[in-house]
Design a protein around this motif. Structure first.
Motif, PDB file in Angstrom:
ATOM      1  N   VAL A 404       0.351  -4.990   2.630  1.00 19.22           N
ATOM      2  CA  VAL A 404       0.766  -3.703   3.198  1.00 19.22           C
ATOM      3  C   VAL A 404       2.060  -3.222   2.542  1.00 19.22           C
ATOM      4  O   VAL A 404       2.196  -2.043   2.178  1.00 19.22           O
ATOM      5  N   ASP A 405       3.010  -4.137   2.367  1.00 20.73           N
ATOM      6  CA  ASP A 405       4.270  -3.767   1.717  1.00 20.73           C
ATOM      7  C   ASP A 405       4.018  -3.273   0.289  1.00 20.73           C
ATOM      8  O   ASP A 405       4.571  -2.254  -0.144  1.00 20.73           O
ATOM      9  N   PHE A 406       3.174  -4.021  -0.420  1.00 20.41           N
ATOM     10  CA  PHE A 406       2.939  -3.682  -1.818  1.00 20.41           C
ATOM     11  C   PHE A 406       2.169  -2.368  -1.944  1.00 20.41           C
ATOM     12  O   PHE A 406       2.414  -1.584  -2.866  1.00 20.41           O
ATOM     13  N   GLU A 407       1.251  -2.091  -1.012  1.00 15.54           N
ATOM     14  CA  GLU A 407       0.503  -0.836  -1.090  1.00 15.54           C
ATOM     15  C   GLU A 407       1.422   0.363  -0.879  1.00 15.54           C
ATOM     16  O   GLU A 407       1.229   1.414  -1.488  1.00 15.54           O
ATOM     17  N   LYS A 408       2.438   0.215  -0.022  1.00 15.37           N
ATOM     18  CA  LYS A 408       3.412   1.302   0.142  1.00 15.37           C
ATOM     19  C   LYS A 408       4.147   1.565  -1.175  1.00 15.37           C
ATOM     20  O   LYS A 408       4.385   2.718  -1.557  1.00 15.37           O
ATOM     21  N   ILE A 409       4.487   0.472  -1.869  1.00  8.77           N
ATOM     22  CA  ILE A 409       5.169   0.615  -3.162  1.00  8.77           C
ATOM     23  C   ILE A 409       4.256   1.303  -4.167  1.00  8.77           C
ATOM     24  O   ILE A 409       4.680   2.202  -4.911  1.00  8.77           O
ATOM     25  N   ILE A 410       2.978   0.899  -4.192  1.00 11.66           N
ATOM     26  CA  ILE A 410       2.018   1.506  -5.113  1.00 11.66           C
ATOM     27  C   ILE A 410       1.876   3.002  -4.826  1.00 11.66           C
ATOM     28  O   ILE A 410       1.814   3.833  -5.749  1.00 11.66           O
ATOM     29  N   LEU A 411       1.838   3.366  -3.560  1.00  7.84           N
ATOM     30  CA  LEU A 411       1.716   4.780  -3.201  1.00  7.84           C
ATOM     31  C   LEU A 411       2.911   5.587  -3.702  1.00  7.84           C
ATOM     32  O   LEU A 411       2.754   6.701  -4.220  1.00  7.84           O
ATOM     33  N   HIS A 412       4.114   5.042  -3.549  1.00  7.87           N
ATOM     34  CA  HIS A 412       5.303   5.743  -4.059  1.00  7.87           C
ATOM     35  C   HIS A 412       5.245   5.868  -5.585  1.00  7.87           C
ATOM     36  O   HIS A 412       5.645   6.904  -6.144  1.00  7.87           O
ATOM     37  N   CYS A 413       4.744   4.820  -6.261  1.00 10.63           N
ATOM     38  CA  CYS A 413       4.618   4.875  -7.720  1.00 10.63           C
ATOM     39  C   CYS A 413       3.598   5.933  -8.142  1.00 10.63           C
ATOM     40  O   CYS A 413       3.802   6.655  -9.126  1.00 10.63           O
ATOM     41  N   ILE A 414       2.501   6.026  -7.390  1.00 10.23           N
ATOM     42  CA  ILE A 414       1.485   7.030  -7.705  1.00 10.23           C
ATOM     43  C   ILE A 414       2.036   8.433  -7.501  1.00 10.23           C
ATOM     44  O   ILE A 414       1.778   9.347  -8.298  1.00 10.23           O
ATOM     45  N   MET A 415       2.814   8.622  -6.426  1.00 10.93           N
ATOM     46  CA  MET A 415       3.397   9.943  -6.187  1.00 10.93           C
ATOM     47  C   MET A 415       4.353  10.332  -7.313  1.00 10.93           C
ATOM     48  O   MET A 415       4.396  11.491  -7.737  1.00 10.93           O
ATOM     49  N   TYR A 416       5.109   9.357  -7.815  1.00  7.83           N
ATOM     50  CA  TYR A 416       5.977   9.644  -8.958  1.00  7.83           C
ATOM     51  C   TYR A 416       5.128   9.977 -10.179  1.00  7.83           C
ATOM     52  O   TYR A 416       5.410  10.943 -10.908  1.00  7.83           O
TER      53      TYR A 416
END
Length: 609
Positions: A404-416
């Motif tokens: 769950v923590d890592f998916e939040k990070i991935i989502l922020h990376c995708i938004m960037y």
């Protein structure tokens, strides 16, 4: 005799350039000296001949198609030489004017008169501009025996996947070609410098890379990159590139135990570079592709909200399927399950294996995303390039993030990646510049959706899931629709139950409660008859069925033995029964009443006692 005719007398071949009543201007085609006037009677012994005879006599083959085989330098030289002699050709019969023009041209271009005369005579002899091209040898270059041996050694020992050195190939050549039966070296043999010179003179880089590293490595790492960019492959919105990668980080579960490295699967629009959807999972294959397709058509603002991330719809406005999906030769992409998505109007393009450059957009996406999070997560489970080397740090011990923590990070990376990363080399059109489209993937996507040629397919989640479900053959019978050795029912199919036809059925391996009959593109839902299987997955049901068959099979011998005992008891009793010679069939009703009275019991009396 006509102008420009070829005439032959023995080994002499001439070409007629001008004809006057008593004399003829001719050129000796073999000697190629300057044209001269001769009396007409001199040529009485000559007979006509063809260009083929001239070519054969002078060992110079000229064909119309040769000019197409010339390279750019040869063509340029050919036309440059013709430009020099072109002003002379109209005055070829006037010797004084001809000499004057040759002198002026030589002075103007700073070349010798003899050179111009050579070009002029060569052209007049053959009357074909091709002869002015730099001369090529028509026969193959004949190699010496030493050169043949060097070429043999290079092909056998150097241009191979064993990647032997040049010195090793040279040594093996001496051993095989220049030694006697006792391995004594001959007096004369090529030096290593000759060997290396021949190698450098004949070396071709394409042959070098392919022979030593293989064709797939050449296509991936060395082939010339001369394409016009991805826009030549995807001229508009609607071409999605799919791929998966194992993330360079170790994760733990909620209890703190190491789980491993997750798999990131993504769909990237080839035109704009925007991420259309993703899925982060522990298993790849068709399972992850289903999740990816559902994420592609999902409302991204709602999806991010469940992770506590608020975004604008314009930053990630992808909720339709790309009409074309480009994949590699992975087994999950070639499976029948995924190819069923073509029923929705999607075209599947399978690229050759080991050709990541053909789907460079999705490869770039993985590089950008991983580069963004890795520099901030060092010491938290991120692996480095030395993780497979002996004595390297065990990065698994650093893991501290959950999925769950890592998916939040991935989502922020995708938004960037979608809405803040600048695409510097995008081929802007005049229309894009006029509308001031910002160089972000999301902005290019939003602009491209309204342009001519954009091809996206709207589909519901239910329709997409049903399309991607695995399929099998079901059979109607009086007992229902039999699928995977289970029985299903739906109202309105009485005739099919009675006819017993075979049909195509979609099923959910994770829950066998329902299956869907596929008929003419329409899905009809059937529910399971055997309630004991409700809510179970297919593997659990198959285990139950296997266990039941095992128990039944184990009781078969006891059952046979019991049947044998039963037959024997029946035979004994039947054998001891008295058989009357004459059985009366009269008064059956009276006899029955009498026997009923005899065997009548009062069950209440037995219960009281």
């Amino acid at each position: 005799m006509k102008k420009h005719d070829l005439l032959k007398d023995g080994n002499n071949i001439i070409r007629v350039l001008e004809i006057q009543p008593d004399k003829i201007l001719m050129i000796d085609c073999a000697k190629r000296t300057m044209p001269v006037w001769v009396k007409s009677s001199v040529l009485d012994s000559f007979i006509g001949c063809t260009d083929e005879v001239l070519n054969q006599t002078t060992n110079f083959t000229v064909t119309v198609t040769d000019i197409e085989n010339l390279n750019a330098d040869q063509k340029r030289t050919m036309y440059d030489r013709y430009t020099l002699i072109a002003p002379i050709l109209p005055f070829i019969a006037d010797e004084r004017m001809r000499s004057k023009l040759i002198g002026s041209i030589a002075t103007e271009h700073n070349i010798s008169k003899q050179t111009i005369r050579s070009y002029l005579c060569l052209y007049l002899a053959y009357m074909n501009i091709i002869v002015l091209a730099p001369r090529q040898r028509l026969d193959d270059i004949k190699l010496t025996q030493d050169e043949k041996n060097i070429r043999w050694a290079l092909n056998k020992f150097f241009y191979t996947t064993k990647k032997q050195s040049l010195m090793t190939a040279y040594t093996m050549m001496l051993k095989e070609k220049y030694c006697d039966n006792m391995d004594v070296l001959a007096d004369k043999y090529p030096s290593f410098y000759q060997f290396r010179y021949f190698y450098r003179k004949t070396k071709k880089m394409q042959n070098f890379y392919i022979s030593r590293n293989g064709l797939k490595n050449y296509q991936r790492n060395n082939r010339p990159l001369i394409g016009d960019g991805i826009q030549s492959f995807a001229p508009a919105i609607g071409v999605g590139m799919l791929d998966s990668t194992v993330c360079d980080i170790y994760l733990i579960n909620d209890t703190g135990n190491i789980v491993g490295r997750p798999i990131l699967t993504a769909c990237i629009d080839a035109y704009s570079g925007v991420c259309c959807g993703y899925v982060l999972s522990w298993s790849g294959g068709v399972y992850s592709l289903r999740g990816l397709m559902l994420n592609v058509i999902a409302d991204k603002a709602t999806w991010c909200k469940q992770f506590g991330i608020s975004i604008n719809k314009e930053d990630w406005s992808c909720n339709k399927l790309p009409a074309t999906m480009v994949t590699d030769m992975g087994s999950e992409y070639k499976s029948e399950n995924f190819e069923q998505i073509a029923e929705l109007g999607v075209k599947i393009v399978n690229l050759p294996s080991y050709r990541p450059e053909l789907k460079g957009m999705v490869e770039k996406f993985f590089d950008v995303v991983q580069a963004n999070y890795k520099k901030h997560l060092k010491g938290k489970g991120v692996i480095e390039v030395d993780y497979q080397e002996r004595g390297a740090h065990d990065y698994r011990k650093d893991a501290c993030l959950t999925m769950v923590d890592f998916e939040k990070i991935i989502l922020h990376c995708i938004m960037y990646y979608n809405s803040q990363r600048i695409i510097e080399n995008f081929p802007y059109t005049e229309a894009m510049i006029a509308e001031n489209v910002k160089p972000y993937a999301s902005c290019i996507w939003n602009w491209g959706k309204s342009q001519f040629g954009a091809h996206l397919i709207k589909v519901s989640a239910e329709e997409l899931i049903l399309t991607l479900l695995p399929r099998t053959t079901g059979k109607f019978s009086r007992f229902g629709l039999k699928v995977n050795k289970m029985r299903y029912h739906c109202d309105g199919y009485t005739e099919q139950y009675l006819k017993g036809d075979e049909v195509t059925v979609a099923y959910n391996p994770e829950d066998v409660t329902s299956v869907w009959l596929l008929e003419n593109g329409i899905y009809a839902k059937f529910t399971i008859i055997e309630s004991r299987f409700e809510g179970k997955d297919l593997i659990a049901v198959q285990e139950l069925q296997t266990a039941q068959r095992s128990i039944t099979k184990g009781a078969n011998q006891d059952n046979l033995q019991a049947q044998i005992h039963l037959a024997r008891h029946i035979e004994i009793i039947a054998g001891s029964a008295r058989r009357s010679a004459d059985v009366s069939v009269k008064n059956i009703r009276d006899n029955r009443k009498c026997e009923q009275h005899k065997r009548h019991r009062n069950y209440m009396e037995g219960a009281k006692s």
